[in-house]
Motif scaffolding. Structure first.
Motif, PDB file in Angstrom:
ATOM      1  N   GLY A   1       0.657  -1.551   0.121  1.00 57.57           N
ATOM      2  CA  GLY A   1       0.100   0.232   0.073  1.00 57.57           C
ATOM      3  C   GLY A   1       1.427   1.717   0.642  1.00 57.57           C
ATOM      4  O   GLY A   1       0.797   2.217  -0.473  1.00 57.57           O
ATOM      5  N   GLU A   2       1.781   1.318   0.557  1.00 56.98           N
ATOM      6  CA  GLU A   2       3.171   2.008   0.430  1.00 56.98           C
ATOM      7  C   GLU A   2       3.779   2.325  -0.704  1.00 56.98           C
ATOM      8  O   GLU A   2       4.919   2.790  -1.293  1.00 56.98           O
ATOM      9  N   GLY A   3       3.442   1.829  -2.246  1.00 57.43           N
ATOM     10  CA  GLY A   3       3.940   1.600  -3.077  1.00 57.43           C
ATOM     11  C   GLY A   3       5.498   0.691  -2.581  1.00 57.43           C
ATOM     12  O   GLY A   3       6.307   0.298  -3.874  1.00 57.43           O
ATOM     13  N   GLY A   4       5.528  -0.396  -2.033  1.00 51.50           N
ATOM     14  CA  GLY A   4       6.303  -1.351  -2.232  1.00 51.50           C
ATOM     15  C   GLY A   4       5.948  -3.312  -2.971  1.00 51.50           C
ATOM     16  O   GLY A   4       4.743  -3.206  -3.357  1.00 51.50           O
ATOM     17  N   PRO A   5       6.358  -3.641  -3.469  1.00 52.23           N
ATOM     18  CA  PRO A   5       6.520  -5.220  -3.981  1.00 52.23           C
ATOM     19  C   PRO A   5       5.619  -5.670  -2.191  1.00 52.23           C
ATOM     20  O   PRO A   5       5.400  -5.968  -1.719  1.00 52.23           O
ATOM     21  N   ALA A   6       4.606  -6.641  -3.829  1.00 50.67           N
ATOM     22  CA  ALA A   6       3.795  -8.006  -2.731  1.00 50.67           C
ATOM     23  C   ALA A   6       4.495  -9.019  -2.672  1.00 50.67           C
ATOM     24  O   ALA A   6       5.740  -9.080  -3.187  1.00 50.67           O
ATOM     25  N   PRO A   7       4.478  -9.478  -1.230  1.00 53.52           N
ATOM     26  CA  PRO A   7       4.885 -10.440  -0.555  1.00 53.52           C
ATOM     27  C   PRO A   7       5.414 -11.379  -1.259  1.00 53.52           C
ATOM     28  O   PRO A   7       4.963 -11.584  -2.719  1.00 53.52           O
ATOM     29  N   GLY A   8       6.592 -11.815  -1.523  1.00 52.41           N
ATOM     30  CA  GLY A   8       7.272 -12.542  -2.614  1.00 52.41           C
ATOM     31  C   GLY A   8       8.524 -12.314  -3.860  1.00 52.41           C
ATOM     32  O   GLY A   8       9.540 -11.765  -2.701  1.00 52.41           O
ATOM     33  N   PRO A   9       8.884 -13.190  -4.872  1.00 48.92           N
ATOM     34  CA  PRO A   9       9.825 -12.748  -5.356  1.00 48.92           C
ATOM     35  C   PRO A   9      11.111 -11.524  -5.391  1.00 48.92           C
ATOM     36  O   PRO A   9      12.171 -11.466  -4.663  1.00 48.92           O
ATOM     37  N   ALA A  10      10.215 -10.266  -5.585  1.00 55.45           N
ATOM     38  CA  ALA A  10      10.644  -9.192  -5.440  1.00 55.45           C
ATOM     39  C   ALA A  10      10.594  -8.761  -4.213  1.00 55.45           C
ATOM     40  O   ALA A  10      11.643  -7.911  -3.622  1.00 55.45           O
TER      41      ALA A  10
END
Length: 269
Positions: free
Chosen positions: A50-59
């Motif tokens: 929600g802050e512009g970060g990646p979703a949990p996972g590879p990234a």
């Protein structure tokens, strides 16, 4: 001091040539700290989705790995080289290499990556890591089969391992040619993904005066970090007690930049 590879001519290494090369490699390690930090911010750092970060996972995994690579591994390489140089009577280098002149026709830029370079992230990191490791490998005879240092303390005084040869061996053999493996761990989770799947912060141009002020504050904070490190490595060497808080301040500011999709400038000298 030239950044020409001292082993490129095939002539035996001298202590002077090895120390010159380690001075250059200190500037390379500084550049790699900035490289890995930039990658971590580009990947969204530790921001929530929600802050512009990646979703949990590879990234997200790659962003975390890049941050650890910068703040733990590359910083340790830079610190160890700097301490070894000081112990040998040299001055620690706080400037940053602009390129790896392995071959002038194929020189690799070490400036913080732009969007085009970030889109080729895996290829870029593999090339940088391989070129850095190759330079450490060429120094190996100086601390193994044809040592140019002794076990006696260098001009800077007693070292943590009891002798300059031990310290130089740790820097060149134990901690030197490991970048390919470490960078592979950093980018492994991105294999098979398109850049659009993992790049979050890519802008270097500001949208308004507020963003420009954020960039300016980030660069001033980077300058403070460099000043603290200059004091830490002397002469005379300082305690370095302010290094961590100043780095945390820089990190907090750069986190705000990443949240807005901006990359930190890292241009202070």
């Amino acid at each position: 001091m030239s950044s020409t590879d001292p082993a490129a001519t095939g002539t035996p290494l001298t202590q002077h040539a090895v120390l010159d090369e380690l001075e250059f490699l200190a500037t390379v390690e500084h550049a790699l700290i900035v490289e890995c930090l930039t990658v971590s911010y580009a990947l969204g750092y530790d921001l929530d989705p929600g802050e512009g970060g990646p979703a949990p996972g590879p990234a997200a995994d790659a962003a975390s790995a890049a941050s650890i690579q910068a703040q733990v591994h590359e910083m340790a390489h830079f610190r160890d080289i700097s301490n070894a140089l000081v112990a040998a009577g040299r001055t620690a280098r706080l400037d940053r290499a602009a390129r790896l002149p392995d071959d002038p026709a194929r020189a690799i830029s070490l400036d913080p990556p732009d969007l085009a370079e970030l889109r080729q992230l895996i290829t870029r990191e593999q090339a940088i890591a391989a070129a850095v490791d190759a330079r450490y490998v060429k120094l190996a005879p100086a601390v193994t089969s044809a040592p140019v240092f002794t076990d006696d303390p260098g001009p800077g005084g007693a070292t943590s391992l009891g002798g300059l040869l031990g310290d130089m061996r740790a820097v060149i053999i134990d901690h030197g040619p490991v970048h390919a493996a470490m960078f592979a761990n950093m980018i492994a989770s991105l294999s098979g993904l398109a850049p659009e799947d993992y790049l979050r912060a890519t802008r270097r141009d500001t949208a308004d005066s507020f963003e420009q002020r954020l960039l300016d504050v980030s660069d001033r904070a980077y300058g403070v970090v460099l000043g603290v490190l200059r004091d830490q490595f002397g002469p005379p060497p300082g305690p370095g007690s302010e290094a961590v808080p100043s780095m945390q301040t820089l990190d907090d500011i750069n986190r705000l930049l990443a949240q807005r999709g901006l990359l930190p400038p890292f241009t202070s000298s």
